[in-house]
Write an enzyme that holds these catalytic residues in place. Sequence first.
Site, PDB file in Angstrom:
ATOM      1  NE  ARG A  37      -4.971   4.339   2.865  1.00  0.00           N
ATOM      2  CZ  ARG A  37      -5.493   3.484   3.731  1.00  0.00           C
ATOM      3  NH1 ARG A  37      -6.804   3.432   3.904  1.00  0.00           N
ATOM      4  NH2 ARG A  37      -4.720   2.663   4.406  1.00  0.00           N
ATOM      5  CE  LYS A 199      -1.483 -10.343  19.680  1.00  0.00           C
ATOM      6  NZ  LYS A 199      -2.623 -10.695  18.828  1.00  0.00           N
ATOM      7  N   GLY A 355       1.379  -0.214   9.592  1.00  0.00           N
ATOM      8  CA  GLY A 355       0.421   0.856   9.853  1.00  0.00           C
ATOM      9  C   GLY A 355       0.781   1.719  11.050  1.00  0.00           C
ATOM     10  N   GLY A 378      -0.927  -4.100   6.334  1.00  0.00           N
ATOM     11  CA  GLY A 378      -0.846  -5.556   6.242  1.00  0.00           C
ATOM     12  C   GLY A 378      -0.119  -6.018   4.993  1.00  0.00           C
TER      13      GLY A 378
HETATM   14  P1  ADP Z   1       2.809  -2.040  12.901  1.00  0.00           P
HETATM   15  O1  ADP Z   1       1.363  -1.680  12.685  1.00  0.00           O
HETATM   16  O2  ADP Z   1       3.733  -0.907  12.585  1.00  0.00           O
HETATM   17  O3  ADP Z   1       3.183  -3.317  12.187  1.00  0.00           O
HETATM   18  P2  ADP Z   1       2.217  -3.383  15.379  1.00  0.00           P
HETATM   19  O4  ADP Z   1       0.768  -3.368  15.047  1.00  0.00           O
HETATM   20  O5  ADP Z   1       2.924  -4.677  15.336  1.00  0.00           O
HETATM   21  O6  ADP Z   1       3.008  -2.320  14.467  1.00  0.00           O
HETATM   22  O7  ADP Z   1       2.445  -2.825  16.842  1.00  0.00           O
HETATM   23  C1  ADP Z   1       1.972  -1.575  17.281  1.00  0.00           C
HETATM   24  C2  ADP Z   1       1.432  -1.627  18.674  1.00  0.00           C
HETATM   25  O8  ADP Z   1       2.353  -2.227  19.563  1.00  0.00           O
HETATM   26  C3  ADP Z   1       1.150  -0.262  19.198  1.00  0.00           C
HETATM   27  O9  ADP Z   1      -0.240  -0.113  19.394  1.00  0.00           O
HETATM   28  C4  ADP Z   1       1.925  -0.207  20.514  1.00  0.00           C
HETATM   29  O10 ADP Z   1       1.206   0.419  21.573  1.00  0.00           O
HETATM   30  C5  ADP Z   1       2.137  -1.664  20.840  1.00  0.00           C
HETATM   31  N1  ADP Z   1       3.279  -1.842  21.746  1.00  0.00           N
HETATM   32  C6  ADP Z   1       4.561  -1.543  21.507  1.00  0.00           C
HETATM   33  N2  ADP Z   1       5.308  -1.774  22.602  1.00  0.00           N
HETATM   34  C7  ADP Z   1       4.473  -2.243  23.554  1.00  0.00           C
HETATM   35  C8  ADP Z   1       4.624  -2.663  24.919  1.00  0.00           C
HETATM   36  N3  ADP Z   1       5.832  -2.645  25.487  1.00  0.00           N
HETATM   37  N4  ADP Z   1       3.542  -3.097  25.583  1.00  0.00           N
HETATM   38  C9  ADP Z   1       2.322  -3.108  24.977  1.00  0.00           C
HETATM   39  N5  ADP Z   1       2.108  -2.724  23.709  1.00  0.00           N
HETATM   40  C10 ADP Z   1       3.161  -2.299  23.001  1.00  0.00           C
HETATM   41 MG    MG Z   2      -0.460  -2.446  13.598  1.00  0.00          MG
END
Ligand code: ADP
Ligand code: MG
Length: 398
Positions: A37, A199, A355, A378
Amino acid sequence: MSKVKTIRDVELKGKQAFVRVDFNVPVEDGVITDDTRIQAAIPTIKYLIEQGAKVVLASHLGRPKGEKNPAFTLAPVAKALSEALGQPVQFLDDCIGEGVKAARAGLGEGGIILLENVRYYNGETKNDPELAKQFAEGADLFVNDAFGTAHRAHASTAGVADYVDTKVAGFLIERELEYLGEKTATPEKPFTVILGGAKVSDKITVIDALLEKCDTMFIGGAMAYTFAKAQGIAIGNSLCEEDKIDTAKEALAKAEKLGVKLLLPVDDMCADSIDFGGKTLGNTKVFEGGIEDGWSGVDIGPKTIELYKEVVANSKTVLWNGPMGIFEIKDSSVGTFAVAEAIAASDAISIIGGGDSVKAVKKSGYSDKVTFMSTGGGASLEFLEGKVLPGVAALDQA
Ligand code: ADP
Ligand code: MG
């Protein structure tokens, strides 16, 4: 899409700039463990000093919760910044007050001050106008270059703008707006959106907004199982948000109505147990067309990887948010890294937001082969949802 003014558009010589940067770096025992950063802020700071501005830098670090807590001091950042720039950075032990006022007034052209953590005051996160006024005092312009906090209306990210005549974006925010904004609003087509992560509930607004812009959307990660269940496909013990099944159905219907190809995994890498702490999986098995009880989907399967790779190869713009599997565990990182590789190999404009997605791309080793990686976790998600970010709304329109 409206454009904001940037530091390129205004007179800087002899002007005092209150510059909100994101120096929220990880610090362990006074040592910065990742200076990404700080490095990212350098082009904006360099430009400002080269143009003869008087630079007052402000940032938060961690969550000191309105107290002066040395565990959250920006002092190590001042040192690292001074080394990176090859010039002195005057560090002040407060961000407001008589001493700060005097130091700011004494700043010469091309000089740099770094204020202490703005979150040492409760007024920061409450967007207190009194605090904002003190940040603004003596400043000719407000420069926001902290995209990671632009989705928060805080005193140093938004409130301060009410008391300064000229409010512009730094280079970091300019690039974020260009890639997350313009390049996805009027994308070169075919435009493919890759969504994954944990999610559906985190991502549904993004899904909704991007379905209106893309040609193809493919879904992976844990949220794919809620979609699979919505289609009546067996998902075994995979993560599923029962209360989001209808939401998934609505997204599928919307995609059909808009003529967007919404692709879901055709096979899944599954495990009969997952040890997140130990970063290991139990037995693993690939299922096609449905997962048996006792097994959880942890990654997209090999056929899905091939399918998704082909889609990426035929795209002109790719936007990716959310890992395809539990990429933190080696055996379930294959899908995520394969997508990263496909993006790296393609000529498409590639934009990574989120992230964990950025973390995954860095881990894959392909980060220098993607066009743009967002610095705001976020904030990038909220921006992609189509929300107005207070830290951007506060800036002058071009
Ligand atoms: P970002 O930060 O890029 O927006 P998210 O926070 O939505 O992404 O999701 C990341 C998390 O999702 C990771 O920690 C990953 O382990 C989890 N994840 C992805 N696929 C699965 C799965 N099939 N079962 C459980 N967790 C999962
Ligand atoms: Mg995340």
